[in-house]
Design a protein around this motif. Structure first.
Motif, mmCIF file in Angstrom:
data_model
loop_
_atom_site.group_PDB
_atom_site.id
_atom_site.type_symbol
_atom_site.label_atom_id
_atom_site.label_comp_id
_atom_site.label_asym_id
_atom_site.label_seq_id
_atom_site.Cartn_x
_atom_site.Cartn_y
_atom_site.Cartn_z
ATOM 1 N N MET A 86 30.489 61.275 38.287
ATOM 2 C CA MET A 86 31.836 60.810 38.584
ATOM 3 C C MET A 86 32.646 61.612 37.548
ATOM 4 N N VAL A 87 32.338 61.798 36.718
ATOM 5 C CA VAL A 87 33.197 62.762 36.558
ATOM 6 C C VAL A 87 34.200 63.568 37.828
ATOM 7 N N ARG A 88 33.654 64.271 38.981
ATOM 8 C CA ARG A 88 34.682 63.971 40.242
ATOM 9 C C ARG A 88 35.428 62.965 40.584
ATOM 10 N N ASP A 89 34.499 61.962 40.525
ATOM 11 C CA ASP A 89 35.339 61.008 40.907
ATOM 12 C C ASP A 89 36.590 60.185 40.674
ATOM 13 N N ALA A 90 36.411 60.444 38.854
ATOM 14 C CA ALA A 90 37.409 60.389 37.854
ATOM 15 C C ALA A 90 38.482 61.617 38.082
ATOM 16 N N SER A 120 52.504 52.017 41.537
ATOM 17 C CA SER A 120 51.901 53.375 41.922
ATOM 18 C C SER A 120 51.759 54.373 40.600
ATOM 19 N N THR A 121 52.889 54.538 39.507
ATOM 20 C CA THR A 121 52.651 55.157 38.048
ATOM 21 C C THR A 121 52.268 54.014 37.667
ATOM 22 N N GLY A 122 51.737 53.086 37.794
ATOM 23 C CA GLY A 122 50.438 52.189 37.120
ATOM 24 C C GLY A 122 49.472 52.598 37.285
ATOM 25 N N GLY A 123 49.149 53.114 38.409
ATOM 26 C CA GLY A 123 47.496 53.107 39.621
ATOM 27 C C GLY A 123 47.156 54.920 38.780
ATOM 28 N N VAL A 124 48.189 55.955 38.484
ATOM 29 C CA VAL A 124 47.993 57.137 38.033
ATOM 30 C C VAL A 124 47.915 56.768 36.269
ATOM 31 N N TRP A 125 48.588 56.262 35.887
ATOM 32 C CA TRP A 125 48.265 55.634 34.386
ATOM 33 C C TRP A 125 46.967 55.394 34.066
ATOM 34 N N GLU A 126 46.514 54.231 34.904
ATOM 35 C CA GLU A 126 45.160 53.749 35.244
ATOM 36 C C GLU A 126 44.319 55.084 35.102
ATOM 37 N N ALA A 127 44.290 55.795 36.484
ATOM 38 C CA ALA A 127 43.408 56.435 36.844
ATOM 39 C C ALA A 127 43.080 57.536 35.176
ATOM 40 N N CYS A 128 44.573 57.904 35.036
ATOM 41 C CA CYS A 128 44.214 59.200 33.839
ATOM 42 C C CYS A 128 43.693 58.574 32.500
ATOM 43 N N GLU A 129 43.824 57.353 32.448
ATOM 44 C CA GLU A 129 42.880 56.379 31.141
ATOM 45 C C GLU A 129 41.356 56.182 30.934
ATOM 46 N N GLN A 130 41.099 56.710 32.591
ATOM 47 C CA GLN A 130 39.543 56.318 32.781
ATOM 48 C C GLN A 130 38.431 57.457 32.063
ATOM 49 N N VAL A 131 39.315 58.426 31.994
ATOM 50 C CA VAL A 131 38.695 60.128 31.108
ATOM 51 C C VAL A 131 37.844 59.318 30.166
ATOM 52 N N SER A 132 38.637 58.682 28.896
ATOM 53 C CA SER A 132 38.058 58.112 27.524
ATOM 54 C C SER A 132 36.757 57.166 27.713
ATOM 55 N N LYS A 133 36.401 56.425 29.234
ATOM 56 C CA LYS A 133 35.139 55.580 29.245
ATOM 57 C C LYS A 133 34.416 56.218 30.709
ATOM 58 N N LEU A 134 34.269 57.753 30.691
ATOM 59 C CA LEU A 134 33.327 58.475 31.386
ATOM 60 C C LEU A 134 32.102 58.312 30.081
ATOM 61 N N PRO A 135 31.083 58.604 31.354
ATOM 62 C CA PRO A 135 29.760 59.439 30.101
ATOM 63 C C PRO A 135 29.752 60.243 30.013
ATOM 64 N N ARG A 136 29.514 60.847 28.754
ATOM 65 C CA ARG A 136 29.193 62.553 27.489
ATOM 66 C C ARG A 136 28.452 62.382 28.777
#
Length: 318
Positions: A86-90, A120-136
């Motif tokens: 999951m971390v690798r995919d993000a 494309s810029t919005g896509g990078v923002w969205e991808a970067c925001e995923q880190v807060s939703k990753l399981p710990r």
């Protein structure tokens, strides 16, 4: 990128500290998001960016991406393969997003902010925001994976229940009498014999939903990540449970008319085998104390009962 996605995180360099890892990962994702904004803005102004500025921008973007990849490699395999995937995919999503943004800028006219560049810029923002939703940890990662499988199985079950409503044509929502002229064609309807067989297939699909729901429940309640053995057991559960939803989909597809009963039987047998394996593995792990063994036994019986009925209905096909 392929080397990054296929590589193995380093093991044993120093003790893994989860808080340090998650803080660093969050920081690198945040920096990458900021660099994407700077890059996009630099190539949307009327004034041309100087060669020196371009070099500095490129360097900053490259450093941000290298930092993201470096921190990902801190995560040891021993923390759980489900979590690591999951971390690798993000992380891969962030890298691919930045590649796409760069390619979009290179192919866009100078001094303009194109729609593609904004997306494309919005896509990078969205991808970067995923880190807060990753399981710990791996317990949360496996619970997340099981919940996703359960969602797919629920959808497949609801769709088939809707199609099997007494007297309903399963193709009614996609076929028009006038255009296709298929009304009255037996290939678009279920016979009485089909319906008897499909009723037991529905029993298997319902057992799949119940199985995932129960396994998800015990993973949330009893799942631990205190030892390598516990982490590995959770990964084993996720790996076999991942086979349920594609097996349910294959069975559901074979259930549409014209029904090939032998094909239905083979797909049902495959799903039954996967469900039995999930239940067997669950029973041997730390998430199944003696108090939970009752439902494991009940669902094993339900799978056998429905599979035996399917075998009886299709005996003439062998």
């Amino acid at each position: 990128l392929s080397a990054f996605t296929e590589g193995e995180p380093g093991e044993g360099r120093e003790p893994f500290e989860p808080p340090r890892f998650w803080d660093a990962l969050g920081q690198t994702f945040k920096v990458t998001s900021q660099e994407a904004t700077k890059l996009s803005l630099a190539f949307s102004r009327p004034l041309l960016t100087s060669a020196e500025d371009c070099r500095k921008l490129s360097e900053d973007v490259q450093n941000a991406i290298l930092a993201v990849a470096t921190v990902y490699y801190w995560l040891p395999k021993g923390q759980g393969t489900t979590l690591r995937k999951m971390v690798r995919d993000a992380t891969t999503e962030v890298v691919e997003g930045m590649i796409q943004l760069t390619e979009t800028i290179l192919s866009s006219p100078l001094e303009s902010l194109s729609q593609e560049q904004l997306i494309s810029t919005g896509g990078v923002w969205e991808a970067c925001e995923q880190v807060s939703k990753l399981p710990r940890d791996n317990q949360a990662a496996v619970a997340s994976a099981l919940a996703a499988c359960l969602g797919v199985v629920k959808d497949a079950l609801e769709e088939m229940e809707h199609a099997l409503v007494e007297g309903q044509d399963p193709y009614s929502d996609i076929m028009e009498d006038e255009e296709l002229g298929f009304r009255g064609n037996r290939d678009t309807y279920w016979s009485e014999a089909d319906r008897k067989l499909l009723s037991s297939c529905m029993g298997l699909m319902k057992a799949s939903k119940a199985c995932l729901k129960k396994v998800l429940g015990v993973v949330k309640t009893y799942g631990k990540t205190d030892s390598p053995e516990q982490i590995a057991q959770l990964d084993d559960l996720a790996d076999i449970a991942n086979e349920i939803s594609p097996s349910v989909d294959e069975l559901a597809l074979s259930m549409y008319p014209p029904v090939n009963q032998l094909s239905v039987r083979l797909n049902a047998a495959k799903l039954a085998s996967v469900l039995k394996k999930v239940l067997e593995i669950t029973k041997t792990t730390h998430v199944c104390p003696p108090s939970e063994e009752g439902w494991v036994q009940f669902l094993t019986g339900a799978v056998d009962h429905n599979m035996n009925k399917i075998k009886n209905f299709t005996q003439g096909q062998l």
